[in-house]
Design a protein around this motif. Structure first.
Motif, PDB file in Angstrom:
ATOM      1  N   SER A 146      45.720 -23.417   1.292  1.00 50.04           N
ATOM      2  CA  SER A 146      45.354 -24.826   1.187  1.00 50.04           C
ATOM      3  C   SER A 146      44.094 -25.106   2.017  1.00 50.04           C
ATOM      4  CB  SER A 146      46.550 -25.662   1.668  1.00 50.04           C
ATOM      5  OG  SER A 146      46.119 -26.942   2.017  1.00 50.04           O
ATOM      6  N   ARG A 147      44.006 -24.488   3.194  1.00 47.44           N
ATOM      7  CA  ARG A 147      42.825 -24.675   4.041  1.00 47.44           C
ATOM      8  C   ARG A 147      41.586 -24.097   3.346  1.00 47.44           C
ATOM      9  NH1 ARG A 147      44.458 -22.437   8.897  1.00 47.44           N
ATOM     10  NH2 ARG A 147      42.937 -20.784   9.102  1.00 47.44           N
ATOM     11  N   GLY A 151      37.041 -27.408  -3.221  1.00 44.72           N
ATOM     12  CA  GLY A 151      37.785 -27.192  -4.455  1.00 44.72           C
ATOM     13  C   GLY A 151      37.342 -25.976  -5.255  1.00 44.72           C
ATOM     14  N   HIS A 160      41.103 -23.694   0.201  1.00 41.28           N
ATOM     15  CA  HIS A 160      40.786 -24.555  -0.934  1.00 41.28           C
ATOM     16  C   HIS A 160      40.029 -25.808  -0.466  1.00 41.28           C
ATOM     17  CE1 HIS A 160      41.324 -26.603  -4.787  1.00 41.28           C
ATOM     18  NE2 HIS A 160      41.705 -27.671  -4.090  1.00 41.28           N
ATOM     19  N   ASN A 161      40.564 -26.459   0.574  1.00 34.15           N
ATOM     20  CA  ASN A 161      39.947 -27.704   1.052  1.00 34.15           C
ATOM     21  C   ASN A 161      38.552 -27.474   1.620  1.00 34.15           C
ATOM     22  OD1 ASN A 161      42.261 -29.001   0.300  1.00 34.15           O
ATOM     23  ND2 ASN A 161      43.184 -28.960   2.346  1.00 34.15           N
ATOM     24  N   HIS A 162      38.375 -26.362   2.347  1.00 32.80           N
ATOM     25  CA  HIS A 162      37.068 -26.069   2.938  1.00 32.80           C
ATOM     26  C   HIS A 162      36.040 -25.628   1.897  1.00 32.80           C
ATOM     27  CE1 HIS A 162      38.761 -25.379   7.266  1.00 32.80           C
ATOM     28  NE2 HIS A 162      38.848 -26.629   6.864  1.00 32.80           N
TER      29      HIS A 162
END
Lengths: 99, 366
Positions: free
Chosen positions: B111-112, B119, B114-116
């Motif tokens: 998730s990290r 997308g 992906h967010n950094h």
């Protein structure tokens, strides 16, 4: 085709099967030697072309003598001594490890 | 001997850069130390991997992603040029988790990432049922895993061969057994003393793996690169059963199964230890219990050139204005971008802006 050069008089007899056929051998013989002595020259099929192959170097180098022994694939016949009651079959192509 | 650019290093990084620099039209001379070198490029696992790279460094994650995106075209171009099949495939890749704790930790990391990435990094966390749809035979302890469609794999030995053959086909020159003992810079020219004679060029690339540190030091750059050993085992060739690579297990184009992923700091010892090999096999068996019936035919150790934070070092030494240093431990994944964008930037006399955070100065906090 192949004959033994050692005398067989004081030997203990063993028996194993190759593709279901009973083959006799003596203590100390390798699987590959016993198969050759029994006239089984082609003991595997190659993975890519399916060509027949059989024992060649008889000293662990060429991997031509691969057979399946007691369900375990790709055994070097020339590196395994015959044990009484062994089940040996042809190695047909690559090993199959199935989930 | 003279050239436009000298590349010290004939491994995965040096070969990709030299190939790319030659493609930029530079008269290129590659120096290979020979088999006395540690040859990390002969010991790779062969992942072209995105989903474990740059958890704390978005720039590195993006650089990795870009290279993985370049790989399909890069691979076909190498094959067209050299006739060597790199066996590159991009079916996506799996990281399998063996407990709920592992799964939760992995989900947080993904998730990290992906967010950094704004997308750009695409992934899915898969439960056991979804995992069973991707491969057969997972063990009872497998709870799920992460999947990224960006991941793939290739044969690293064919990659190295193709880079070397492609370089030669384009007119690149290579000298073997050319250990470099001294580098000096004077009036715009780097002069190298080597075991095969003196050589000169206005541009110099140091991509010498574990040999990089002493060479970069000759030009005033401190590069804290140390060996990190990885051990790998390979089975006999088996009938195809696995369509996509896992972090720890992949089936090669020939059918053999590679198992790996160990990390040891043991200095310059590239041997193996049975305790570590047994640990690798134990985890592989928990993932795929049926691997019990596959025969292991070989194992080896190889030394990754590793920086303190595990990220690449791309830098320019202070001595002179035409020298570059490149040291990475993911030479396979990054080969495509080294051969293109990186080589292009070096030919232009600059480091790519995207990797300016990967200079060695990040380790020199005063």
């Amino acid at each position: 085709m192949f004959t033994e050069i050692t005398a067989a008089d004081n030997s203990t007899n063993l028996a194993f099967t190759f593709e279901g056929r009973m083959i006799e051998a003596r203590v100390g013989m390798t699987v590959a030697a016993a198969l050759l002595a029994a006239g089984e020259v082609a003991t595997r099929e190659t993975p890519i072309s399916g060509n027949p192959r059989g024992a060649y170097c008889l000293m662990g180098v060429c991997f031509e003598c691969l057979v399946m022994i007691d369900g375990i694939a790709n055994q070097q016949g020339c590196m395994v001594l015959v044990r009484d009651g062994m089940n040996v079959s042809r190695q047909l192509g690559v090993a199959v490890v199935s989930p | 001997m003279n050239a436009d650019v000298i590349v010290i290093g004939g491994g995965m990084v040096g070969s990709a850069l030299a190939f790319g620099l030659r493609g930029q039209g530079l008269d290129t001379l590659m120096l290979d130390e020979g088999d006395v070198a540690f040859r990390a490029a002969r010991g790779n696992f062969g992942l072209v991997w995105v989903q474990s790279k740059g958890f704390d460094c978005p720039e590195y994650a993006a650089w990795t992603r870009r290279s993985a995106d370049l790989w399909p075209d890069f691979s076909s171009e190498m094959t067209e040029l050299t006739g060597v099949e790199l066996q590159h495939q991009r079916p996506g890749g799996l990281h399998v988790c063996l407990s709920d704790g592992e799964f939760a930790a992995r989900a947080a990391q993904m998730s990290r990432l992906h967010n950094h990435s704004g997308g750009e990094f695409r992934y899915e966390m898969l439960d056991r049922t979804a995992l069973d749809g991707m491969a057969k035979g997972f063990g009872p302890e497998v709870v799920g895993g992460s999947y990224s469609p960006l991941d793939g794999h290739a044969n690293p030995l064919y990659l190295l061969r193709a880079l070397q053959a492609g370089y030669k086909a384009c007119g690149g020159r290579k000298i073997l057994d050319a250990h470099v003992s001294r580098i000096t810079w004077r009036r715009g020219v780097y002069r190298l003393q080597t075991a095969r004679g003196d050589m000169e060029a206005p541009k110099l690339v140091i991509a010498a793996g574990l040999g990089t540190k002493p060479l970069a030091a000759m030009l005033g750059l401190d590069t804290p690169i140390n060996p990190l050993r990885g051990q790998i085992l390979v089975t006999e060739r088996c009938a195809p059963f696995l369509d996509l690579p896992l972090t720890l297990i992949r089936q090669t184009g020939e059918g053999s199964v590679l198992m790996g992923d160990s990390h040891e700091e043991v200095g310059f010892d590239d041997g193996t230890r049975w305790e570590v090999l047994a640990g690798i096999v134990a985890r592989a068996r928990r993932i795929f219990p049926f691997l019990d019936s596959a025969r292991i035919v070989r194992s080896w150790g190889a030394l990754r050139p590793y920086s303190p934070d595990g990220l690449p070092i791309y830098d320019r030494p202070p001595e002179g204005d035409g020298a570059f240093v490149a040291s990475v431990h993911s030479g396979v994944t990054l080969a495509a971008i080294h051969a293109s964008a990186m080589a292009e930037a070096i030919a232009d006399g600059r480091l790519p802006d995207e990797v300016s955070v990967l200079k060695a100065e990040r380790f020199h906090v005063h």
